[in-house]
Write an enzyme that holds these catalytic residues in place. Structure first.
Site, PDB file in Angstrom:
ATOM      1  N   ARG A 160     -16.961  36.740  -3.519  1.00 15.59           N
ATOM      2  CA  ARG A 160     -16.698  35.784  -2.690  1.00 15.59           C
ATOM      3  C   ARG A 160     -17.442  34.364  -2.604  1.00 15.59           C
ATOM      4  NH1 ARG A 160     -16.544  39.084   2.947  1.00 15.59           N
ATOM      5  NH2 ARG A 160     -16.217  40.984   1.841  1.00 15.59           N
ATOM      6  N   ARG A 187     -28.354  30.079   0.408  1.00 15.98           N
ATOM      7  CA  ARG A 187     -28.591  28.950   1.547  1.00 15.98           C
ATOM      8  C   ARG A 187     -29.642  29.397   2.303  1.00 15.98           C
ATOM      9  NH1 ARG A 187     -22.775  28.884   4.206  1.00 15.98           N
ATOM     10  NH2 ARG A 187     -23.701  27.703   5.407  1.00 15.98           N
ATOM     11  N   ASP A 215     -18.241  31.149   0.236  1.00  9.07           N
ATOM     12  CA  ASP A 215     -17.683  30.655   1.661  1.00  9.07           C
ATOM     13  C   ASP A 215     -17.026  29.486   1.804  1.00  9.07           C
ATOM     14  OD1 ASP A 215     -18.645  32.852   3.216  1.00  9.07           O
ATOM     15  OD2 ASP A 215     -20.691  32.052   3.408  1.00  9.07           O
TER      16      ASP A 215
END
Lengths: 247, 247
Positions: free
Chosen positions: A51, A198, A53
């Site tokens: 995935r 991140r 975000d």
């Protein structure tokens, strides 16, 4: 039935992420909607390498799906690009055998994170790089990047909500590149945990600004505690750049 | 009352152009709406160096307005940027004297036109450059650019709807630059007619593709007829880059 592998790009700005969710516009949702149309109402499941975000971009996400349609490679590419919205582009289509799986066959991934360091805001990159107009000590960042490379338990560098037990990953490359009006981080590894890139970037920026010393990396890794690392950098600077498979 | 000059950038994608029009989101409309709020309901008129069409971007548009407010330069910049939508950025604010006029004081303008020539579509530049994936003969284009430089009647290179009678303009610079994944045209002149840059670019692309020979330029100029030149290139590759004033 044939299995098709596609390399796709998407602009994450107007998606609630890759994965289908109720009441959200998602990349998977758009892909499956178009495939449903092409298959006259028969649902086709799309499997991605992983995935991304909301707000995160992909230059080279990989997906696969199975279809009974007899279309040539170029036919798939044209048909999908014609029917998909303009923030998803099919870059490459390839027939693969049934043992290929976009997620389970992946042996590594590359992420990029773009940062605009120029003091002035730039209207054209506002959704495509993180504006961080502070002086950064590149040498300190490079020292820290050397220390996160290799095989470590990255518990301190993933979201506290991460459910996966095994948090040992290997980072092969962690580079600081000079780009137009800023810098770019390049991360290549065998896998990345939830929010890992991140949080790594957020920590590197704190090191670059002198809020932390680069030598803190080993103790952060040792501590296995999300509270020890830096803040999570925002999604819009992040790009899933490419996915690696054994050929 | 003080007069303020601002250099502004905007992403033209979601505007119906610069100038206020009924039922359209416009750059001028957004600027005047914010100034109205700052002046507690007193309307403030914003004057730009010129209009830009729907989809056309500005890196360095110039505007001016008059205000009784006692705000310092940085205060204006911060307040406007805080209140404006994120597709308009105030890059610079400067107090000027009352003789300055964003439109009438301008002595020249620079436009850029970005073209992506790479064969693959790119999702991140779809609104910011024109995708034209055809082989181009750079040398032919450069020959043609030399011929449009200088002072000419540009009737053949402006929209047939142009109402201005005097269509003599001077192009000081007409350059072909190499850019990431493509090319960029740079145009500097004392003024540009309606659609002039887009028609010049469209004509240059036809020359680059060999549909016309570069030596056709003088006869197109001579003919003073819009039908002699090439098609109008789309708006989303075009940027008003900077506006020049005598200092």
């Amino acid at each position: 039935m044939k299995r098709w592998k596609c390399i796709i790009s998407y602009d994450g700005t107007h998606f609630g992420g890759y994965q289908i969710q109720p009441n959200q516009r998602t990349v998977q949702g758009e892909l499956e909607r178009v495939l449903l149309q092409m298959h006259k109402g028969d649902p086709i499941r799309v499997v991605a390498s992983g995935r991304t975000d909301a707000g995160v971009h992909a230059y080279g996400q990989v997906i696969h799906f199975d279809s009974p349609l007899q279309l040539p490679t170029e036919g798939w590419k044209k048909a999908l690009n014609a029917m998909l919205p303009d923030d998803i582009v099919i870059r490459q289509v390839q027939e693969v055998n049934a043992s290929f799986h976009a997620r389970f066959s992946a042996v590594g991934k590359e992420y990029r994170y773009k940062i605009r360091t120029a003091s002035e805001q730039d209207v054209f990159s506002r959704y495509y790089s993180y504006h961080y107009p502070y002086p950064l000590n590149d040498e300190a960042i490079k020292q820290a990047l050397q220390l996160v490379k290799g095989t470590h338990d990255f518990t301190s560098f993933c979201s506290a909500k991460t459910e996966i037990e095994d948090r040992v990953r290997t980072i092969y490359e962690a580079n600081l590149l000079v780009a137009d009006d800023g810098i770019e981080f390049q991360w290549i590894g065998n896998g990345f945990l939830y929010n890992m890139v991140r949080i790594l970037v957020g920590t590197m920026l704190e090191i670059g600004q002198g809020k932390r010393h680069w030598s803190c990396i080993p103790s952060i890794l040792e501590g296995r505690d999300r509270r020890l690392s830096g803040r999570t950098a925002p999604p819009h600077g992040l790009y899933l750049w490419q996915v690696f498979y054994d050929n």
